[in-house]
Design a protein around this motif. Sequence first.
Motif, short mmCIF file in Angstrom:
data_model
loop_
_atom_site.label_atom_id
_atom_site.label_comp_id
_atom_site.label_asym_id
_atom_site.label_seq_id
_atom_site.Cartn_x
_atom_site.Cartn_y
_atom_site.Cartn_z
N UNK A 1 19.71 -0.13 -24.88
CA UNK A 1 20.95 0.10 -24.63
C UNK A 1 21.92 0.44 -23.53
N UNK A 2 21.01 2.24 -23.30
CA UNK A 2 21.41 2.54 -22.16
C UNK A 2 19.95 3.05 -21.46
N UNK A 3 20.39 3.69 -20.19
CA UNK A 3 19.59 4.23 -19.22
C UNK A 3 19.67 5.85 -19.31
N UNK A 4 19.05 5.96 -20.28
CA UNK A 4 18.68 7.26 -20.83
C UNK A 4 17.59 8.99 -19.84
N UNK A 5 18.43 9.45 -19.64
CA UNK A 5 18.04 10.35 -18.13
C UNK A 5 18.10 11.86 -18.51
N UNK A 6 16.33 12.69 -18.64
CA UNK A 6 16.09 14.68 -19.44
C UNK A 6 16.98 14.62 -18.13
N UNK A 7 17.45 15.80 -18.31
CA UNK A 7 18.68 16.59 -17.14
C UNK A 7 17.73 17.17 -16.37
N UNK A 8 18.13 18.02 -14.64
CA UNK A 8 17.53 18.33 -13.77
C UNK A 8 18.73 19.19 -14.02
N UNK A 9 19.10 20.97 -13.83
CA UNK A 9 18.50 21.74 -14.01
C UNK A 9 18.39 21.02 -16.24
N UNK A 10 17.26 21.79 -16.77
CA UNK A 10 16.84 21.18 -17.96
C UNK A 10 17.82 21.87 -19.52
N UNK A 11 18.85 21.34 -19.09
CA UNK A 11 19.34 22.26 -20.29
C UNK A 11 20.65 20.34 -20.89
N UNK A 12 20.05 19.22 -20.69
CA UNK A 12 21.53 18.22 -20.99
C UNK A 12 20.18 16.72 -20.28
N UNK A 13 21.20 15.55 -20.82
CA UNK A 13 20.66 14.78 -21.23
C UNK A 13 22.13 13.81 -20.66
N UNK B 1 20.78 19.01 -6.54
CA UNK B 1 20.05 20.54 -7.20
C UNK B 1 18.58 19.85 -7.63
N UNK B 2 17.66 21.33 -6.86
CA UNK B 2 16.74 21.55 -6.85
C UNK B 2 15.95 20.36 -5.58
N UNK B 3 16.61 19.92 -4.87
CA UNK B 3 15.96 19.18 -3.48
C UNK B 3 16.96 19.73 -2.11
#
Length: 320
Positions: A217-229, A14-16
């Motif tokens: 405690x975790x790896x947290x990622x800002x989602x892409x498309x930008x509507x989730x974590x 997605x996006x690539x």
Amino acid sequence: MTTKTYKMVALDLDGTLLRSDHTISDATVAYLRELHQRGFLICIATGRSAASTAQVITDLNLHFPTTQSEGFPVVCSNGAKGIRVLKREKEEDDEAKKGQISTTAVNAMIDGRLQVTQVFHFPVPMELTLKTLALAKELGCVTNYYIDHEIYAQPLCDSHYKCAQRYSDVVGVKHTYCSDDYKEAMSRGLSSKLLILCGESELDDVYEKISTQLDGEAKVIRGSPPFFVEVLRNDVCKGNGLEKMCDIMGVALDDCITFGDGDNDIEFIEKSGYGFAMINARGTLKAVADEVTEYDNNEDGVIRSLQKLEENGKLHFSCP
């Protein structure tokens, strides 16, 4: 001086590789097939679950096994899982038509037209899972729980259903809705990742709160498309997943090119031999990339960059 050459490319979706409508262009399909036929290795590396890659794999239709790989190599769930994918043989398709497997189902992994072999899996531990689910509920969000090829979710209001449907529309996999606080899902096994759905206007706030609460405690990622974590085991990332897949395939990371557009691609780009950030990528990724593509994901940016590398003699072909 000898020109450095590369044996493999690992592609975010997605996006690539995919256009904004989540499809792959005919030109991209044709060129990647040509590279594959000449012995250049192609790997998918995505935040999507395994089943969510089925349509792309079907569209590319690369022939496996080859002398270099037993199946299409895919790093999914942001590095938590690695799989090899094979198209079912014709005689097995004939059996499917007799009713053993439904060939009319939308997803080729779910109905068995694509055979999947798992080569590694690093799921979210139960203690972290329970904490994440509680945090998401406290924030008023709905969470995706991934087990096998299913995505469980427990929507509690209309906005939750809308978020879940939006996600389903993007990845092409329908949710299994539950009302038991994910107990059935958890009884089946640990989730590869947890994905917290929210509105775009809420994303930064949700990301900040989840990151703060799960720090260390975790790896947290800002989602892409930008509507989730996304929440992963703390040692999981797409870069580590690619490294594991390369080890399995016998390919040095230094011989691998990568393309990405999001924050989840940072380690992925940093670890590879040569990393491209899409021109439409986030600034955080462009800052660590070796090069930024001239064209975006709607303009075949990936293959135009690969074609330039080929013209400069930088792609290694085992079957010239």
